[in-house]
Design a protein around this motif. Structure first.
Motif, short mmCIF file in Angstrom:
data_model
loop_
_atom_site.label_atom_id
_atom_site.label_comp_id
_atom_site.label_asym_id
_atom_site.label_seq_id
_atom_site.Cartn_x
_atom_site.Cartn_y
_atom_site.Cartn_z
N PHE A 1 1.65 -6.37 -5.45
CA PHE A 1 1.00 -5.14 -6.23
C PHE A 1 1.79 -3.72 -5.62
CE2 PHE A 1 -2.50 -8.00 -6.79
CZ PHE A 1 -2.45 -7.95 -8.02
N GLY A 2 2.26 -2.95 -6.26
CA GLY A 2 2.67 -1.64 -5.72
C GLY A 2 1.42 -0.65 -6.33
N ALA A 3 0.69 -0.19 -5.16
CA ALA A 3 -0.43 0.48 -5.49
C ALA A 3 -0.90 1.42 -4.69
CB ALA A 3 -1.51 -0.44 -5.97
N SER A 4 -1.50 2.58 -5.12
CA SER A 4 -2.06 3.43 -3.88
C SER A 4 -3.41 3.67 -4.14
CB SER A 4 -1.39 4.94 -4.52
OG SER A 4 -1.86 5.22 -5.81
N SER A 5 -4.31 3.07 -5.05
CA SER A 5 -5.54 3.30 -4.92
C SER A 5 -6.60 2.06 -5.03
CB SER A 5 -6.27 4.41 -6.07
OG SER A 5 -5.62 4.03 -7.16
N LEU A 6 -5.86 0.97 -5.20
CA LEU A 6 -6.25 -0.56 -5.71
C LEU A 6 -7.21 -0.93 -4.49
CD1 LEU A 6 -6.71 -3.04 -7.20
CD2 LEU A 6 -4.50 -3.93 -6.27
N LEU B 1 0.81 -1.26 -0.01
CA LEU B 1 -0.03 -0.23 0.17
C LEU B 1 0.92 0.98 -0.03
CD1 LEU B 1 -2.74 0.89 0.18
CD2 LEU B 1 -2.67 0.94 2.81
N THR B 2 0.70 2.18 -1.10
CA THR B 2 1.72 2.94 -1.44
C THR B 2 1.30 4.42 -1.27
OG1 THR B 2 2.84 1.34 -2.81
CG2 THR B 2 3.40 3.87 -3.34
N THR B 3 2.15 5.34 -0.85
CA THR B 3 1.94 6.68 -1.13
C THR B 3 3.21 7.39 -1.56
OG1 THR B 3 1.12 8.88 -0.26
CG2 THR B 3 2.18 7.57 1.42
N LEU B 4 3.21 7.80 -2.74
CA LEU B 4 4.53 8.57 -3.36
C LEU B 4 4.15 9.78 -4.13
CD1 LEU B 4 6.26 5.25 -4.56
CD2 LEU B 4 7.01 6.47 -2.66
N ASN B 5 3.55 10.80 -2.80
CA ASN B 5 3.07 12.17 -3.62
C ASN B 5 4.04 13.10 -3.09
OD1 ASN B 5 0.88 10.87 -4.95
ND2 ASN B 5 0.23 10.51 -3.02
N ILE C 1 11.92 -8.23 -8.81
CA ILE C 1 12.00 -7.44 -9.90
C ILE C 1 10.56 -6.46 -10.00
CG2 ILE C 1 13.82 -8.10 -11.18
CD1 ILE C 1 12.08 -9.58 -12.85
N LYS C 2 10.61 -5.46 -10.08
CA LYS C 2 9.32 -4.30 -10.26
C LYS C 2 9.35 -3.69 -11.49
CE LYS C 2 7.65 -0.53 -7.42
NZ LYS C 2 7.75 0.33 -6.37
N THR C 3 8.03 -3.60 -11.99
CA THR C 3 8.10 -2.82 -13.35
C THR C 3 8.14 -1.71 -13.45
OG1 THR C 3 5.55 -2.43 -12.95
CG2 THR C 3 6.06 -4.37 -14.16
N SER C 4 7.79 -0.86 -12.39
CA SER C 4 7.56 0.89 -12.73
C SER C 4 7.67 1.47 -11.37
CB SER C 4 6.24 1.02 -13.45
OG SER C 4 5.93 0.19 -14.70
N THR C 5 7.66 2.90 -11.65
CA THR C 5 7.65 3.81 -10.33
C THR C 5 6.15 4.10 -9.92
OG1 THR C 5 8.15 5.86 -11.60
CG2 THR C 5 10.11 4.47 -10.85
N GLY C 6 5.27 4.07 -11.44
CA GLY C 6 3.90 4.79 -11.26
C GLY C 6 4.07 6.32 -11.62
N LYS C 7 5.29 6.64 -12.10
CA LYS C 7 5.53 8.04 -12.67
C LYS C 7 5.96 7.88 -14.04
CE LYS C 7 5.74 9.41 -8.16
NZ LYS C 7 4.14 9.61 -7.68
N PHE D 1 7.92 -10.81 -7.80
CA PHE D 1 7.53 -10.06 -8.77
C PHE D 1 6.64 -8.99 -8.38
CE2 PHE D 1 4.84 -8.85 -12.52
CZ PHE D 1 5.57 -8.24 -13.21
N LYS D 2 6.75 -7.62 -8.68
CA LYS D 2 5.89 -6.65 -8.33
C LYS D 2 5.66 -5.94 -9.54
CE LYS D 2 5.82 -2.51 -5.37
NZ LYS D 2 6.52 -1.70 -4.21
N PRO D 3 4.42 -5.96 -10.03
CA PRO D 3 4.06 -4.92 -10.75
C PRO D 3 3.44 -3.64 -10.15
CG PRO D 3 2.30 -6.74 -10.67
CD PRO D 3 3.46 -6.91 -9.65
N ALA D 4 3.88 -2.74 -10.60
CA ALA D 4 3.33 -1.42 -9.93
C ALA D 4 3.08 -0.25 -11.00
CB ALA D 4 4.53 -0.77 -9.02
N GLY D 5 2.07 0.72 -10.44
CA GLY D 5 1.94 1.88 -11.47
C GLY D 5 0.63 1.66 -12.23
N GLY D 6 -0.45 2.35 -11.84
CA GLY D 6 -1.73 2.17 -12.70
C GLY D 6 -2.58 1.31 -12.22
N ILE D 7 -2.02 0.35 -11.48
CA ILE D 7 -3.03 -0.80 -10.96
C ILE D 7 -4.12 -0.42 -10.00
CG2 ILE D 7 -3.19 -3.32 -10.21
CD1 ILE D 7 -0.09 -3.57 -11.20
N SER D 8 -5.33 0.13 -10.43
CA SER D 8 -6.30 0.67 -9.67
C SER D 8 -7.52 -0.12 -9.42
CB SER D 8 -6.45 2.14 -9.96
OG SER D 8 -6.87 2.00 -11.31
O1 LIG Z 1 5.23 1.81 -6.36
C1 LIG Z 1 4.18 1.94 -6.58
C2 LIG Z 1 3.37 2.97 -7.39
O2 LIG Z 1 4.28 4.25 -7.27
C3 LIG Z 1 1.97 3.31 -7.21
O3 LIG Z 1 1.55 3.59 -8.47
P1 LIG Z 1 0.05 4.03 -8.41
O4 LIG Z 1 -0.06 5.41 -7.54
O5 LIG Z 1 -0.47 4.24 -9.76
O6 LIG Z 1 -0.86 3.14 -7.87
#
Ligand SMILES: O=C[C@H](O)COP(=O)(O)O
Length: 348
Positions: free
Chosen positions: A318-323, A88-92, A247-253, A283-290
């Motif tokens: 899952f790396g995810a802020s809103s899932l 559960l992520t917050t990267l703002n 290994i992780k796909t993305s930063t979400g940015k 494995f960690k998919p991350a970014g846009g998985i909501s």
């Molecule tokens: O590593 C996690 C991601 O930064 C989260 O991305 P997200 O805000 O699109 O769920």
């Protein structure tokens, strides 16, 4: 909902190229994954990867997601599994200690009481595996989740671009570990991939792994920036050879974040590394998985490609802020047949 239902309804999967334990329909007990020590950089292997067939990967993904039929009664079990495998992520840029504390409170009690009672999971502890924050919030997070078993992940190494001197990036890892992070998500400088500077990339990740000490190392590739699937495959292999735990796909940015075909290429790299070394990499998919729906596609992909152990938080996140919010809404729908507004599902 009993724990028997939760596990049994995830079904069975047979992956013949993995060992009996990996193919078996039994969860891997906590702490029983041997940590990847890494290996020498095998340039011969890298040279042997000519290209990766994108349309074949897309066809496989289409088949997996079309064929998927998780029965309505089982969907709740799968969604609870998605929560258990979540960072559960917050990267703002506007993160604050207060906001991070609220997120931690959500991680500790992820579902409203009526949902917990409706699902009959009062006796279960279903929570995200980790809370993932920027370095300045590590100490706050450690304090907020103390005693819950929730891990603390820090994005270090000049997230999200990785463009700082290596010494600065290593100091950031050491500072996060000192503050109590037990998982470190690092980014690679994408230019090392464009320039095929595999030795330099390998050396950097080895140094990062060393700076992590006992903290687990997740290597973010920034796949949306890497231009080709071959680059994704090669960067995945270099990261694992250098000792990545995940290994992780993305930063979400990035403008393109986690996609299933790219995820499949990385999962195939994990399989190839296993066949070479015997080590199981996460494995960690991350970014846009909501959305809950997309999270199910990812879980099916993991189970079909690698097997049941990759539905455990030791090997999948899952790396995810809103899932979590959408999963809670879907669980409510499962129980009541209707949705309530997002704001009824408290999030930071
Ligand atoms: O590593 C996690 C991601 O930064 C989260 O991305 P997200 O805000 O699109 O769920």
């Amino acid at each position: 909902m009993s724990s028997t239902i939760r596990d049994a309804d995830l079904g069975t999967s047979k992956v013949t190229s993995l060992p009996a334990r990996a193919a078996a329909n039994t969860p891997v007990p906590q702490g029983h994954i041997a940590r990847n020590p890494g290996m020498r950089l095998d340039l011969g292997f890298l040279e042997s990867v000519r290209s990766v067939n994108r349309s074949a990967l897309e066809r496989r993904v289409a088949t997996l997601t079309k064929r998927r039929s998780i029965k309505a009664d089982n969907q709740a079990a799968w969604l609870l599994r998605a929560v258990a495998c979540m960072d559960l992520t917050t990267l703002n840029s506007n993160d604050t200690d207060e906001r991070v504390r609220r997120l931690c409170a959500k991680a500790i009690n992820p579902f409203r009481r009526d949902i917990v009672e409706g699902l009959g999971i009062e006796g279960e502890t279903i929570r995200p595996a980790a809370v993932c924050v920027y370095h300045p919030f590590v100490a706050t997070t450690v304090d907020a989740v103390r005693g819950t078993g929730i891990h603390v992940a820090a994005v270090s190494t000049a997230f999200p671009h990785g463009l700082a001197p290596l010494s600065t990036r290593l100091q950031e890892i050491e500072a996060s570990v000192r503050d109590g992070a037990d998982e470190i998500d690092v980014v690679i400088p994408r230019g090392l991939v464009y320039g095929a500077k595999w030795q330099e990339l390998f050396n950097e990740i080895v140094a990062m792994r060393e700076a992590c000490g006992d903290a687990h190392l997740k290597v973010i590739l920034g796949t949306g920036d890497l231009a080709t699937l071959r680059n994704v495959m090669l960067a995945s292999m270099v990261a694992m050879m250098a000792g990545a735990d995940f290994i992780k796909t993305s930063t979400g940015k990035e403008s393109v974040n986690a996609t299933l075909p790219v995820g499949l290429a990385m999962v195939r790299a994990i399989r190839a590394y296993f066949e070479e070394t015997g080590y199981l990499i996460g494995f960690k998919p991350a970014g846009g998985i909501s959305t809950a729906k997309v999270s199910l596609d990812w879980l099916v992909l993991m189970k079909e490609e690698l097997g049941r152990p990759w539905l455990e938080p030791e090997l999948f996140r899952f790396g995810a802020s809103s899932l979590l919010t959408d999963i809670e809404r879907q669980l409510e729908h499962h129980l009541t047949g209707h949705y309530s507004a997002n704001h009824r599902h408290a999030m930071a």
